[in-house]
Design a protein around this motif. Sequence first.
Motif, PDB file in Angstrom:
ATOM      1  N   HIS A 168      14.115  41.362  56.755  1.00  0.00           N
ATOM      2  CA  HIS A 168      15.397  40.824  57.419  1.00  0.00           C
ATOM      3  C   HIS A 168      16.867  42.587  57.292  1.00  0.00           C
ATOM      4  CE1 HIS A 168      13.005  38.485  58.066  1.00  0.00           C
ATOM      5  NE2 HIS A 168      13.357  37.132  57.883  1.00  0.00           N
ATOM      6  N   LEU A 220      17.305  44.530  59.751  1.00  0.00           N
ATOM      7  CA  LEU A 220      17.601  44.270  60.592  1.00  0.00           C
ATOM      8  C   LEU A 220      19.027  44.875  60.897  1.00  0.00           C
ATOM      9  CD1 LEU A 220      16.245  40.497  61.364  1.00  0.00           C
ATOM     10  CD2 LEU A 220      15.484  42.892  62.549  1.00  0.00           C
ATOM     11  N   TYR A 244      17.966  32.219  59.466  1.00  0.00           N
ATOM     12  CA  TYR A 244      17.063  32.224  59.979  1.00  0.00           C
ATOM     13  C   TYR A 244      17.194  31.494  61.769  1.00  0.00           C
ATOM     14  CZ  TYR A 244      14.667  32.194  55.466  1.00  0.00           C
ATOM     15  OH  TYR A 244      14.432  32.688  53.971  1.00  0.00           O
ATOM     16  N   GLU A 245      17.918  30.480  61.068  1.00  0.00           N
ATOM     17  CA  GLU A 245      18.310  30.174  62.575  1.00  0.00           C
ATOM     18  C   GLU A 245      19.229  31.474  63.451  1.00  0.00           C
ATOM     19  OE1 GLU A 245      18.866  28.247  60.262  1.00  0.00           O
ATOM     20  OE2 GLU A 245      17.796  26.827  60.383  1.00  0.00           O
ATOM     21  N   ILE A 288      18.812  35.192  62.771  1.00  0.00           N
ATOM     22  CA  ILE A 288      18.276  35.968  63.420  1.00  0.00           C
ATOM     23  C   ILE A 288      17.148  35.940  64.672  1.00  0.00           C
ATOM     24  CG2 ILE A 288      16.353  36.803  62.345  1.00  0.00           C
ATOM     25  CD1 ILE A 288      17.442  36.262  59.463  1.00  0.00           C
ATOM     26  N   PHE A 289      16.838  34.666  64.463  1.00  0.00           N
ATOM     27  CA  PHE A 289      16.585  33.962  65.352  1.00  0.00           C
ATOM     28  C   PHE A 289      17.276  34.299  66.715  1.00  0.00           C
ATOM     29  CE2 PHE A 289      14.112  30.501  67.553  1.00  0.00           C
ATOM     30  CZ  PHE A 289      13.257  31.304  67.146  1.00  0.00           C
ATOM     31  N   ALA A 291      17.705  37.836  67.828  1.00  0.00           N
ATOM     32  CA  ALA A 291      16.629  37.973  68.964  1.00  0.00           C
ATOM     33  C   ALA A 291      16.155  37.196  69.743  1.00  0.00           C
ATOM     34  CB  ALA A 291      14.763  37.372  68.006  1.00  0.00           C
ATOM     35  N   LEU A 307       9.835  33.929  59.218  1.00  0.00           N
ATOM     36  CA  LEU A 307      10.547  34.400  59.494  1.00  0.00           C
ATOM     37  C   LEU A 307      10.839  34.183  57.866  1.00  0.00           C
ATOM     38  CD1 LEU A 307      13.204  35.452  60.134  1.00  0.00           C
ATOM     39  CD2 LEU A 307      13.772  33.302  62.228  1.00  0.00           C
ATOM     40  N   TRP A 338       7.247  36.832  62.330  1.00  0.00           N
ATOM     41  CA  TRP A 338       8.046  37.830  62.500  1.00  0.00           C
ATOM     42  C   TRP A 338       7.881  39.179  61.996  1.00  0.00           C
ATOM     43  CZ3 TRP A 338      11.477  35.524  65.096  1.00  0.00           C
ATOM     44  CH2 TRP A 338      12.974  36.323  65.410  1.00  0.00           C
ATOM     45  N   TRP A 339       8.574  40.435  62.243  1.00  0.00           N
ATOM     46  CA  TRP A 339       8.116  41.873  62.179  1.00  0.00           C
ATOM     47  C   TRP A 339       6.626  42.375  62.804  1.00  0.00           C
ATOM     48  CZ3 TRP A 339      11.584  44.679  60.473  1.00  0.00           C
ATOM     49  CH2 TRP A 339      12.779  44.551  59.889  1.00  0.00           C
ATOM     50  N   GLU A 375      10.619  40.242  70.748  1.00  0.00           N
ATOM     51  CA  GLU A 375      10.513  41.660  69.556  1.00  0.00           C
ATOM     52  C   GLU A 375      11.648  40.799  69.094  1.00  0.00           C
ATOM     53  OE1 GLU A 375      12.930  45.087  70.243  1.00  0.00           O
ATOM     54  OE2 GLU A 375      14.110  44.253  71.818  1.00  0.00           O
ATOM     55  N   ILE A 376      12.019  40.836  68.260  1.00  0.00           N
ATOM     56  CA  ILE A 376      12.853  40.700  66.857  1.00  0.00           C
ATOM     57  C   ILE A 376      14.271  41.223  66.903  1.00  0.00           C
ATOM     58  CG2 ILE A 376      10.723  40.201  65.492  1.00  0.00           C
ATOM     59  CD1 ILE A 376      11.805  41.794  63.989  1.00  0.00           C
ATOM     60  N   LYS A 384      16.867  45.107  67.538  1.00  0.00           N
ATOM     61  CA  LYS A 384      17.007  46.243  67.122  1.00  0.00           C
ATOM     62  C   LYS A 384      16.974  46.447  65.368  1.00  0.00           C
ATOM     63  CE  LYS A 384      18.656  50.847  68.454  1.00  0.00           C
ATOM     64  NZ  LYS A 384      19.926  51.347  69.396  1.00  0.00           N
ATOM     65  N   LYS A 385      16.171  47.724  64.457  1.00  0.00           N
ATOM     66  CA  LYS A 385      16.435  47.490  63.019  1.00  0.00           C
ATOM     67  C   LYS A 385      17.016  49.015  63.145  1.00  0.00           C
ATOM     68  CE  LYS A 385      12.928  47.797  64.936  1.00  0.00           C
ATOM     69  NZ  LYS A 385      11.773  48.132  65.696  1.00  0.00           N
TER      70      LYS A 385
END
Lengths: 676, 676
Positions: free
Chosen positions: A418, A421, A643-644, A646-647, A650, B160, B194-195, B244-245, B247-248
Motif C-alpha cells: 500500500h 499506491l 483501509y476505508e 484506500i478503498f 480507488a 486489502l 487487492w493488487w 482498478e486500485i 494510480k501507483k
Amino acid sequence: MSANSVIPSTVNADLQKERDGASFNTEEFAVWFAGGAEQLKFKRDVKEYMYKDIDHAAFSQVEYMSHEDMCEFTVKNSINVAKKLRRLQSERNPGGTEYWPTCFDGPELWGLHKIGNPFGVMFVMVVHALKDQCTPEQYEEFGRRVERFEVCAAYSQTELGHGTYLRGLETRADYDQDTDEFVLNTPSITAYKWWPGGLGHCSSYSIVMAQLYIDGQRKGPHLFYVQVREEDTHEPRPGVHIGEIGKKMGFLGVNNGFLGLKNVRIPRTRMLMRHAQVNRDGSYVKSPVDALTYFAMVHTRCIIARNMSLLLAVGATIGTRYSAVRRQSPIDPKLPEPQILDHVTQQLKVFPEIANCVAYRNACNYLLEFLNTTSRDKDQGNYERLPELHSLSCALKVLCSGDATAGIERLRLACGGHGYLTSSNLGNLYVNATAACTYEGENTVLLLQIGRFLMKSWRAAQSGAPLAPTVSYLAEVQQNPEFGVWTGSWENLVKAMQFAAANKTRIAFNSLSRRLANGLLEEVAANQTGIELTQAAELHGRAFVLYSFLSEVTGAKSKTRSSALNRVLEQLLELYLVNVTLNNMSSILRVVPLTDADLSKLQVRLETALTKLRPDVVAIVDGFDFNDQQLNSTLGSFDGNAYERIFDAALKAPMNQKSVPRSFHEHLGPFMKSNI
Amino acid sequence: MSANSVIPSTVNADLQKERDGASFNTEEFAVWFAGGAEQLKFKRDVKEYMYKDIDHAAFSQVEYMSHEDMCEFTVKNSINVAKKLRRLQSERNPGGTEYWPTCFDGPELWGLHKIGNPFGVMFVMVVHALKDQCTPEQYEEFGRRVERFEVCAAYSQTELGHGTYLRGLETRADYDQDTDEFVLNTPSITAYKWWPGGLGHCSSYSIVMAQLYIDGQRKGPHLFYVQVREEDTHEPRPGVHIGEIGKKMGFLGVNNGFLGLKNVRIPRTRMLMRHAQVNRDGSYVKSPVDALTYFAMVHTRCIIARNMSLLLAVGATIGTRYSAVRRQSPIDPKLPEPQILDHVTQQLKVFPEIANCVAYRNACNYLLEFLNTTSRDKDQGNYERLPELHSLSCALKVLCSGDATAGIERLRLACGGHGYLTSSNLGNLYVNATAACTYEGENTVLLLQIGRFLMKSWRAAQSGAPLAPTVSYLAEVQQNPEFGVWTGSWENLVKAMQFAAANKTRIAFNSLSRRLANGLLEEVAANQTGIELTQAAELHGRAFVLYSFLSEVTGAKSKTRSSALNRVLEQLLELYLVNVTLNNMSSILRVVPLTDADLSKLQVRLETALTKLRPDVVAIVDGFDFNDQQLNSTLGSFDGNAYERIFDAALKAPMNQKSVPRSFHEHLGPFMKSNI
C-alpha cells in the motif's frame, strides 16, 4: 467527504488506544517541536484559514491527469493559493510579510501545492536575488514588479551541459559599447539553460547567469535580467527559444524550462549591478566581496535542510499511524494478528526515522539561529563565521536530504504494497526528497567542500590556530588522540562519533599530504583523496547532529519542560545515539576500544529503546502537528481509517467510473475472439 | 529518428575513445554474460525481430498521457507484442514455446512494455498455477483457454487487509452440497482482493485464493477459478465488484485490480483439485505435500532475482555511458573539464554497481541451475533440497531486489539532475526494482524465514547432523571458531564474510535460546530476536554471492576464457570483494582480527580497483548487450549523444508544440494584470 463515503466518522480503535496510552502530553510536544507556543498557534491559524475550503475532489484526481492538464491545474491552483494568502495578510497585518509571501512555499502549505508550486522559486529565490543583486534604482524599475507578481520571473543558471562548475557555463553576454547593450547568446545545445522552475510556461522574465565579456575579455559569470516573452501575448521574444524540459520524476506541475538565446539584446542597465558594474565606457568594476554572492546559497541550503527534516517527519507520521492500524502475522499464535507496530523488525524500520527527523529538526533550529546571527554580522561587514556557516549548512543540507530520502523509502517499504499506491503520498514525498540531494549543490560536491574545510581546520589546528566552534573537537582530538575509556554514556557516544570524524579527517589529511609530497597538484591530490574526504565530511556532520541533540535534551532548556516530555525526548535521544553509533560502527571501531561485550550491550540498548518508545510513537507523530491535508495520505490520516480511505480513493479513480473500459471493445475483445 | 532530428548519426568521441581503449574483447564478455554464444545469439535474434518496427514517436509520448490513455495504450501495445511474438514462434518453430510465451515478459522485451505488461502475470503466474493446480480435465476445460489467450485471467490472493499471512485471508468459499457449488464471499472491505495485475480492466476470470469451508468447518486456503466478467460484454458478473486500485508509483499500465465477491456461486469443479479435493458428498481430501504449493513461489522468486540483477545492469549501462560523455568540474585546472568518470567519487558511485550486477547475475545463474536440478528431483518425488533452495531463493530475491533498488538510485543520483528526467528511464527502473522488495514475499519477511533456516541449521550442526552445502560453512565455523590469520586474499575475504555470517547466526541463536530459556513462546522469542535474525540472513546471502563469484572467476571455467577476459573479471571480483567487505566491516571486525593497517590497505585496494577498472567500464557495460530500446534512456544510448537526445525529447514534449500555454490566457495573464 461525500455523503455516501465509505469512511467512518470515528477514529480507528487501535489508533485511539495508542493516543490514550501515551506517557506524555502531545500538545506540549507540539509546542516544543514547533519552537514555541506562538509559532505553533501561528502555523495552525495559517493552516485553518488556507485549507478550510480546499476542493478535495479536484485534488484527488490530479495524478490521473495528462501532463498538460496537470500543468494547467497547478498554475490555476497556485494562483488561487497566492490570492488567498495575500487576502490573509491584508486581513491580519496589512503591509507585513509573515503570511505573504513568507508562507507561500513553506511547509504549512505543502498540502496545497500537491505536485509543486510553479511560482515557488520566484518567491524563494528570484525576489531575494533581485533584492541582493540589484541597485536600488534597478529594484524599483523591475525588481518590485516581480515582488508584486505583475510579471513572472525565473532564475536561469544551470545549463544542459553545465551545473556544478559555474566557471564552465557557456552562456555569454557581450557588451556592445556602440548601442550600450549586452548581447546574450547560448552558443551550443549544451549552453541552453536547463531546469529553472517556472521558466517553461510561466515566466516572461528571467535572471540569467552568463559569462560577461567586454571587448572580448572574459570577466566571469554575472547576472542579467532578460525579458523572454512578450508581456501581453506571452509569445517568446525574438531570438528566444523557450519551453519545458519534459516530464520528471516529481514536481510534475512546475514547468521546469529550457532557454536558448540568439543575439538577444538588453540594455546595459539590465545587468544586476549592485556589487559589480559595467560603465557606459565599457570599464568594469569588480564585486568587492565574493561571499556576498554565495550567502544567498547558504540561506537556501539552510531552508532546504529544515524542509527535509519536516518532509521526513511527514513520512514518519504516515508510517507510524499505518503501522498502528495494520494488523498482520501473528506473534503469539494464540492471539489475533497484532498491530504491525509490535513486530520488532517493523519498529526498527519506523522508530529510528522518528528519532532522525526530531534530531535533524533540532540541528536545523541551531543552524537557522546561526544563520540569523551571521546574517546580522554580515550586514555589519563582519564575515568571520561565514566559512563555518557555509560548511555547516552544506553538512545539514547533505545529511537531511540524503537521510530524508532513505528514511522515506524505508517508511514506504514498511507500509508494504500500500505504500506503493500514489494515494499513500509516500512516493511523492520520496521524489521531493531525493531531488534535494541534487539541486542547490549536489551532495557529493558539497561533501567535498566540507572536506576541504576540514583539511584547512586540521592544518590550522596543527599550527595551534584557534578553530571555529563546530570543528573545535578536531583540535582536542589532535592534542589527545587517545579516546580513553568507553563508558557508553550519551556524552561518550557523542565523543566516539567526534573521534571517528577526527580520525577520518586525520586519515584523509595524511593521504592528501602524501599525494602532495609525491608531487601531485593540489586539485589532483584532492580528487584522489575524494572518498576519504567525503567520509570525513559525513562523519563530521553526524557528530554535529548528535552533539546538538544531546545539548537540547540534557541542557538548560530541559528545565522548562515537564518531566514526562523530557523522558520521551531522552528516549528519542537514546534511540538516535545508539542507532547512529551502530550504523557507523566500522568507523568508530577504528579509534574507540569497544569490546565484543560492549557491542552486545549496544544491541540490547537498541532493542530496549525500541520497546520503551513503543507506547509513545503515535503521540509523538501527532505532536509533529501535520493536518490531513499536509499529509495527503490515505495511510496516514488522523482518524486512522486507512483501509476505508484506500478503498474510497480507488472507487474515485477515473477508470472506475464506467464498468467496461474502451480498450476491451477496441483491442482486447476482438483479439481474444480471434484466438478462439 | 526524424530527418530534422538534432541527434548526430555519429558516436560521441569520448565514448568511442573508451571503446577503443578497452583491454578485452566486448563480444567475448557478452557471450560469457549471456551464458553462452547460443543464448546470446537467440536473444539478439528475438530483439532484432521484435524491435525492428517499433513506433518510437508513440512510445516517447506515453508518460505524458492521462492515466486512462496510458492504460489503453498499454493494452493495445501488449497485444501487439503478443501477436508478433506468436508470429515469430510460428515462423521459427511452430509448436514450441521458446519465443511465445517464454519471452513475452522477459528482459529482452522490457523495452516493449515501457509502463508494464498487463498480461505479464497471466503468462508468468496464472498459466503456471493452472498447470500445477488443475486436474488434467480441469486444465483442458478452462486452463487451456487462458494459455491460448481466448480469455484473460488474473491471480487474486492478496487482500486489502491481508498479505503476508495467508491463513489470515478473509475471502471464503463455502461448499453448498445442495447445489454442488461453492459460494464465494469477501465479507468486509479488508477482505477485498487487492493488487492482482491485470485484474482491474482486462480479466474476465481469476484464480481466487479463499478459505475453504465445508459444513462451516474451515479447511484453510485453497484456489478457485472464478468468472468475474461476462465474456461477450465484459460487464462484471452478478455479485462481482471489480475495478482498478488507482494510480501507483510504477507499472502504470498494468491495471492492478480489486475484487469483491458477494454470494458468487461457482460449480464445485471450479476448485483447483489436482492436490486437494472436495467430493460431491462434501468429503475433503487434503493435499499430500505442502511443498508442491510453495514450489511455484520459489520458481517466481528465482526469476525475480535474475531480473533484478539485469535491471541493475540496465541502470549501470546508463550511468556508465553518461559518466563517460558528461564533462564537469576540472581536476587539473590547466586541463579542460574531464569526463566525470575520472572523478574518484563518481567511480565509487558507478563501478561497484557494475560489479554488483555481475556478481548477482552470476549467483542467479547458480540459483537457476539449482532450481532446475531440484525441480527434476521434485518430479521424481525427492524433496530433500527444497528447504535449502527455498532459503537461497529468498536470500537472492532479497539481496537482488534491495541492492538493485539502492544501486539504481545511486546511479541515478550519479547522473545529477538529468537522472531525474523521465527520459533518463532511471526513475522507471527504480520504481520497478523497489516494487520487487515487496511483492512475492516482502523482503523482511523472507529474511526472517532465512533466519529460521539458519537457526535450524545451527542447531543441526551442534548435534553433528550434516548441513546443506550452502550452509555447511556454519558447521566449519562452529568447529573452528577462530578465524586465524588475516591475509587479505580473495579466499580470505570470502572466509571473513562467512565468519561474520556464522558469528551473527551464533549471536542470534544465543539470543533466541536465552529468550526460550526465560520461558518465552518460540514465536515471541523469534519476534524479539528479529533484528539479529535478519542481520544473520543478510550476511549469509552475501557470503553466498561472494563465494559463487569467486568460484566462477577462479574456478575451472576460467580455463575456457581468454586471459584478457579473465583479467577484467578478476578486477571486477577484486572491487566487489573489497567493497562488500568494507561495507560490512562492523560485522566482520567482531570476528576477524584486522588491524588498523589492514583497514588502510583495504581502502588503498578499493581505490586501486577503481583505477584499474576505469579504462574498461564502458566496454563492460557494452558487454551486457542491451540495445537502445531496452535501455530506453536519453542518457544511456549506445551512441552517447546524451545531450542531443535530452534536447530532442524535450522538443517533442506535448506542451512544446505550441508557443503559449492555455493557462496563460485563462489564469496567469488575467491574474498578473489585476496586480498592476
